[in-house]
Write an enzyme that holds these catalytic residues in place. Sequence first.
Site, PDB file in Angstrom:
ATOM      1  N   ASN A  99     -24.774  -6.205  -6.482  1.00 41.77           N
ATOM      2  CA  ASN A  99     -24.958  -5.162  -5.465  1.00 41.77           C
ATOM      3  C   ASN A  99     -26.248  -4.381  -5.698  1.00 41.77           C
ATOM      4  OD1 ASN A  99     -22.758  -5.740  -3.937  1.00 41.77           O
ATOM      5  ND2 ASN A  99     -21.640  -3.856  -4.329  1.00 41.77           N
TER       6      ASN A  99
ATOM      7  N   GLY B  95     -35.277  -1.084   7.534  1.00 41.02           N
ATOM      8  CA  GLY B  95     -34.373  -0.331   8.412  1.00 41.02           C
ATOM      9  C   GLY B  95     -34.366   1.129   8.034  1.00 41.02           C
TER      10      GLY B  95
ATOM     11  N   CYS C  57     -20.429   0.770  -0.529  1.00 38.35           N
ATOM     12  CA  CYS C  57     -20.652   0.223  -1.872  1.00 38.35           C
ATOM     13  C   CYS C  57     -22.039   0.352  -2.469  1.00 38.35           C
ATOM     14  CB  CYS C  57     -20.163  -1.215  -1.915  1.00 38.35           C
ATOM     15  SG  CYS C  57     -18.369  -1.263  -1.794  1.00 38.35           S
TER      16      CYS C  57
ATOM     17  N   ASP D 233       0.865  -1.183   0.000  1.00 37.87           N
ATOM     18  CA  ASP D 233       0.000   0.000   0.000  1.00 37.87           C
ATOM     19  C   ASP D 233       0.903   1.234   0.000  1.00 37.87           C
ATOM     20  OD1 ASP D 233      -3.230   0.291   1.081  1.00 37.87           O
ATOM     21  OD2 ASP D 233      -1.986   2.096   1.016  1.00 37.87           O
TER      22      ASP D 233
ATOM     23  N   GLY E 263     -26.788   1.741   3.579  1.00 33.55           N
ATOM     24  CA  GLY E 263     -25.635   2.655   3.519  1.00 33.55           C
ATOM     25  C   GLY E 263     -24.394   1.859   3.209  1.00 33.55           C
TER      26      GLY E 263
ATOM     27  N   LYS F 292     -22.801   3.867  -3.907  1.00 30.75           N
ATOM     28  CA  LYS F 292     -21.989   4.270  -5.073  1.00 30.75           C
ATOM     29  C   LYS F 292     -22.173   3.312  -6.257  1.00 30.75           C
ATOM     30  CE  LYS F 292     -17.455   2.119  -4.225  1.00 30.75           C
ATOM     31  NZ  LYS F 292     -17.334   1.148  -5.305  1.00 30.75           N
TER      32      LYS F 292
ATOM     33  N   PHE G  81     -31.878 -10.083   3.239  1.00 30.01           N
ATOM     34  CA  PHE G  81     -31.979  -8.703   2.739  1.00 30.01           C
ATOM     35  C   PHE G  81     -33.425  -8.235   2.592  1.00 30.01           C
ATOM     36  CE2 PHE G  81     -27.740  -6.947   1.878  1.00 30.01           C
ATOM     37  CZ  PHE G  81     -27.026  -7.985   2.461  1.00 30.01           C
TER      38      PHE G  81
ATOM     39  N   LYS H 168     -20.731  -8.075 -10.782  1.00 28.92           N
ATOM     40  CA  LYS H 168     -20.518  -7.366  -9.508  1.00 28.92           C
ATOM     41  C   LYS H 168     -21.544  -6.255  -9.308  1.00 28.92           C
ATOM     42  CE  LYS H 168     -18.916  -5.844  -5.746  1.00 28.92           C
ATOM     43  NZ  LYS H 168     -19.171  -6.547  -4.498  1.00 28.92           N
TER      44      LYS H 168
HETATM   45  P1  NAD Z   1     -10.243   1.189   0.891  1.00 27.85           P
HETATM   46  O1  NAD Z   1     -10.387   2.635   0.666  1.00 27.85           O
HETATM   47  O2  NAD Z   1     -10.548   0.618   2.248  1.00 27.85           O
HETATM   48  O3  NAD Z   1      -8.757   0.716   0.522  1.00 27.85           O
HETATM   49  C1  NAD Z   1      -8.051   1.100  -0.623  1.00 27.85           C
HETATM   50  C2  NAD Z   1      -6.552   1.058  -0.305  1.00 27.85           C
HETATM   51  O4  NAD Z   1      -5.815   1.265  -1.509  1.00 27.85           O
HETATM   52  C3  NAD Z   1      -6.090   2.158   0.659  1.00 27.85           C
HETATM   53  O5  NAD Z   1      -5.390   1.574   1.742  1.00 27.85           O
HETATM   54  C4  NAD Z   1      -5.157   3.045  -0.199  1.00 27.85           C
HETATM   55  O6  NAD Z   1      -4.109   3.624   0.540  1.00 27.85           O
HETATM   56  C5  NAD Z   1      -4.637   2.036  -1.204  1.00 27.85           C
HETATM   57  N1  NAD Z   1      -4.099   2.628  -2.435  1.00 27.85           N
HETATM   58  C6  NAD Z   1      -4.572   3.672  -3.163  1.00 27.85           C
HETATM   59  N2  NAD Z   1      -3.800   3.906  -4.240  1.00 27.85           N
HETATM   60  C7  NAD Z   1      -2.787   2.984  -4.209  1.00 27.85           C
HETATM   61  C8  NAD Z   1      -1.677   2.697  -5.044  1.00 27.85           C
HETATM   62  N3  NAD Z   1      -1.435   3.414  -6.147  1.00 27.85           N
HETATM   63  N4  NAD Z   1      -0.863   1.680  -4.710  1.00 27.85           N
HETATM   64  C9  NAD Z   1      -1.101   0.946  -3.600  1.00 27.85           C
HETATM   65  N5  NAD Z   1      -2.133   1.163  -2.754  1.00 27.85           N
HETATM   66  C10 NAD Z   1      -2.972   2.175  -3.053  1.00 27.85           C
HETATM   67  O7  NAD Z   1     -11.170   0.472  -0.197  1.00 27.85           O
HETATM   68  P2  NAD Z   1     -11.977  -0.907  -0.062  1.00 27.85           P
HETATM   69  O8  NAD Z   1     -13.199  -0.702   0.771  1.00 27.85           O
HETATM   70  O9  NAD Z   1     -11.028  -1.999   0.277  1.00 27.85           O
HETATM   71  O10 NAD Z   1     -12.483  -1.086  -1.566  1.00 27.85           O
HETATM   72  C11 NAD Z   1     -11.597  -1.401  -2.610  1.00 27.85           C
HETATM   73  C12 NAD Z   1     -12.403  -1.808  -3.832  1.00 27.85           C
HETATM   74  O11 NAD Z   1     -13.151  -3.007  -3.575  1.00 27.85           O
HETATM   75  C13 NAD Z   1     -13.445  -0.780  -4.279  1.00 27.85           C
HETATM   76  O12 NAD Z   1     -13.539  -0.824  -5.668  1.00 27.85           O
HETATM   77  C14 NAD Z   1     -14.746  -1.299  -3.667  1.00 27.85           C
HETATM   78  O13 NAD Z   1     -15.880  -0.886  -4.401  1.00 27.85           O
HETATM   79  C15 NAD Z   1     -14.551  -2.792  -3.771  1.00 27.85           C
HETATM   80  N6  NAD Z   1     -15.260  -3.601  -2.759  1.00 27.85           N
HETATM   81  C16 NAD Z   1     -15.319  -3.179  -1.463  1.00 27.85           C
HETATM   82  C17 NAD Z   1     -15.945  -3.977  -0.501  1.00 27.85           C
HETATM   83  C18 NAD Z   1     -16.033  -3.548   0.947  1.00 27.85           C
HETATM   84  O14 NAD Z   1     -16.717  -4.209   1.704  1.00 27.85           O
HETATM   85  N7  NAD Z   1     -15.386  -2.488   1.382  1.00 27.85           N
HETATM   86  C19 NAD Z   1     -16.450  -5.228  -0.883  1.00 27.85           C
HETATM   87  C20 NAD Z   1     -16.352  -5.626  -2.215  1.00 27.85           C
HETATM   88  C21 NAD Z   1     -15.743  -4.811  -3.153  1.00 27.85           C
HETATM   89  C1  UGA Z   2     -22.317  -5.256   0.452  1.00 28.79           C
HETATM   90  C2  UGA Z   2     -22.631  -6.627  -0.166  1.00 28.79           C
HETATM   91  O1  UGA Z   2     -23.484  -7.350   0.718  1.00 28.79           O
HETATM   92  C3  UGA Z   2     -21.354  -7.413  -0.427  1.00 28.79           C
HETATM   93  O2  UGA Z   2     -21.661  -8.647  -1.056  1.00 28.79           O
HETATM   94  C4  UGA Z   2     -20.438  -6.590  -1.340  1.00 28.79           C
HETATM   95  O3  UGA Z   2     -19.208  -7.260  -1.538  1.00 28.79           O
HETATM   96  C5  UGA Z   2     -20.168  -5.237  -0.687  1.00 28.79           C
HETATM   97  O4  UGA Z   2     -21.436  -4.560  -0.426  1.00 28.79           O
HETATM   98  C6  UGA Z   2     -19.367  -4.333  -1.558  1.00 28.79           C
HETATM   99  O5  UGA Z   2     -19.393  -4.447  -2.761  1.00 28.79           O
HETATM  100  O6  UGA Z   2     -18.733  -3.491  -0.938  1.00 28.79           O
HETATM  101  P1  UGA Z   2     -21.669  -4.355   2.874  1.00 28.79           P
HETATM  102  O7  UGA Z   2     -21.795  -2.992   2.279  1.00 28.79           O
HETATM  103  O8  UGA Z   2     -20.480  -4.685   3.696  1.00 28.79           O
HETATM  104  O9  UGA Z   2     -21.713  -5.477   1.721  1.00 28.79           O
HETATM  105  O10 UGA Z   2     -22.930  -4.570   3.801  1.00 28.79           O
HETATM  106  P2  UGA Z   2     -24.349  -5.298   3.698  1.00 28.79           P
HETATM  107  O11 UGA Z   2     -24.433  -6.295   4.763  1.00 28.79           O
HETATM  108  O12 UGA Z   2     -24.676  -5.723   2.346  1.00 28.79           O
HETATM  109  O13 UGA Z   2     -25.321  -4.076   4.103  1.00 28.79           O
HETATM  110  C7  UGA Z   2     -25.408  -2.919   3.307  1.00 28.79           C
HETATM  111  C8  UGA Z   2     -26.479  -1.998   3.870  1.00 28.79           C
HETATM  112  O14 UGA Z   2     -27.783  -2.554   3.719  1.00 28.79           O
HETATM  113  C9  UGA Z   2     -26.331  -1.704   5.375  1.00 28.79           C
HETATM  114  O15 UGA Z   2     -26.613  -0.361   5.621  1.00 28.79           O
HETATM  115  C10 UGA Z   2     -27.382  -2.602   6.009  1.00 28.79           C
HETATM  116  O16 UGA Z   2     -27.844  -2.154   7.257  1.00 28.79           O
HETATM  117  C11 UGA Z   2     -28.480  -2.536   4.958  1.00 28.79           C
HETATM  118  N1  UGA Z   2     -29.413  -3.694   5.027  1.00 28.79           N
HETATM  119  C12 UGA Z   2     -28.985  -4.943   4.727  1.00 28.79           C
HETATM  120  C13 UGA Z   2     -30.751  -3.467   5.353  1.00 28.79           C
HETATM  121  O17 UGA Z   2     -31.174  -2.329   5.623  1.00 28.79           O
HETATM  122  N2  UGA Z   2     -31.600  -4.542   5.372  1.00 28.79           N
HETATM  123  C14 UGA Z   2     -31.205  -5.804   5.082  1.00 28.79           C
HETATM  124  O18 UGA Z   2     -32.035  -6.729   5.108  1.00 28.79           O
HETATM  125  C15 UGA Z   2     -29.849  -6.006   4.757  1.00 28.79           C
END
Ligand code: NAD
Ligand code: UGA
Length: 441
Positions: free
Chosen positions: A216, A261, A268, A31, A265, A271, A257, A212
């Site tokens: 979502n 609620g 993901c 990172d 939020g 957005k 799901f 993906k």
């Molecule tokens: P995050 O913001 O928590 O982490 C991103 C990391 O990348 C940071 O630590 C940042 O410092 C690092 N970074 C940025 N530019 C860089 C570079 N040039 N080289 C190396 N490191 C660098 O993001 P996240 O929540 O892990 O999400 C990452 C991706 O995965 C997003 O596209 C998101 O939509 C997707 N995603 C997130 C979740 C989730 O639950 N958060 C679940 C599934 C998919």
């Molecule tokens: C969600 C997806 O569930 C993951 O599969 C996906 O990888 C991820 O987004 C992503 O792309 O980042 P996450 O955002 O961690 O995961 O949380 P969820 O458990 O899905 O909940 C999302 C929101 O929906 C929360 O605010 C939760 O309170 C709300 N929710 C969920 C409800 O209001 N009702 C439900 O029945 C379920």
Amino acid sequence: MHKVSILGCGYVGLVSGVGIAKFGNEVICADTNAHKIENLNKMIMPISEPGLKELVQETYSLGRLSFSSDIKKSIRDCDAVIISVQTPQDKDGSADLSYVMQVSKDIAEQLEKSTVVIIKSTVPIGTAKKIRKLINTILAERKAGFSIEVVSNPEFLREGSAVNTFLYPDRIVVGYSGNKDVFAMMGEIYKSPVENGIPLIKCSNETAETIKYAANSFLAMKISYINQIALLCEKTGADIKIVAEAVGSDERINPKFLNPGPGYGGSCFPKDTRALVKIAEGYDIDLSIIRTAYEANTKHKDILARKAVKIVKENNGNVLGIWGLSFKAGSGDMRNAPALDILPLIIKNGIKLRVFDPKAMEEASEYLSEYKSMIEFCKNKNEVLDGADALMILTEWDCFKNADLEKTATLLQQKILLDYRNIYDSSDAKRLGYLYYGVGK
Ligand code: NAD
Ligand code: UGA
């Protein structure tokens, strides 16, 4: 066993890194945030997720996991590089690809041998193709003498149960549109879950990228749907709990799901729904069903906030207690938490707030800093009740689920409960003398 480098140690990068190490591969998590890497090398986790620290310690001591802020060094000798940097929402709602493009350039400029580039970040359809072109053009300019292949491998983990949902996913999606045998390599990286029967879906890059966003958006739609049905139940006197259970018992729908609620939020759903609508606009397709889902979500938060204002004012109150701030239980993440829309609207109506969350206090106080004079950040859930005319529950943390409602009633100024996660039985609350308001009941 493969040597894998992960670029971006956020929720997804760190959890995927440690998971892939657990599957038997040798992983470097890199990172650009040197402070994060320094902490990780001291076993200080940047996020709080059940089982994460233990798994990091286990794979680190086995020599299968390491951390680095030296991007060049971390990709020098690997078989595959995983991109897991952030793809935040841009001003117009589309996905901001600047981090993904930057990291792709870094890879192209520093790679010393042919490697498979795996995109784990959530990216618009067509991004894999663009990255392949970008990296291979730079490699050609550098006269590197080799080229790369790009695989789309979207991630479906959930915050709050990130380790578990990574190690035991419903499916692994691998998208690739070239003619090299990269599916075999992906099967080896994910050997352990595949051997345990988890399906590995092989498809094109475009299909994987679409899966993906479609997944979502469907889940977000499901939540907006049940929230709207809940509002209808509130007016008709129907019981949303029984409605949701009965509807969900149809296995074509399933009960997950369908919990009403305060609106969805997180980092993901908000957005990704917007980004998918934008992507479709580019092809002249109106994904009105998804647009309606996020518009309904925005409206839902507004309705719940106004309902709280009305109830507090009708009862001549001016202080509201809030239990829970993060976007869901199990995670301290405040990104797009419903609280960030609901609380300001209540404050703008002259009501002071007393708030507590078991994990999100620090982050919440930063996000809500402009409203500081109207918010008291309390040390625990009982302090919230001191002088509060009503209590609102926004996050379904266990400590709120297990609260003693009878004792809570004695600590509140007035027995008013806005249970926006429907965690209590309305008749139990009413028996204790509460004016009870759930979502759809
Ligand atoms: P995050 O913001 O928590 O982490 C991103 C990391 O990348 C940071 O630590 C940042 O410092 C690092 N970074 C940025 N530019 C860089 C570079 N040039 N080289 C190396 N490191 C660098 O993001 P996240 O929540 O892990 O999400 C990452 C991706 O995965 C997003 O596209 C998101 O939509 C997707 N995603 C997130 C979740 C989730 O639950 N958060 C679940 C599934 C998919
Ligand atoms: C969600 C997806 O569930 C993951 O599969 C996906 O990888 C991820 O987004 C992503 O792309 O980042 P996450 O955002 O961690 O995961 O949380 P969820 O458990 O899905 O909940 C999302 C929101 O929906 C929360 O605010 C939760 O309170 C709300 N929710 C969920 C409800 O209001 N009702 C439900 O029945 C379920």
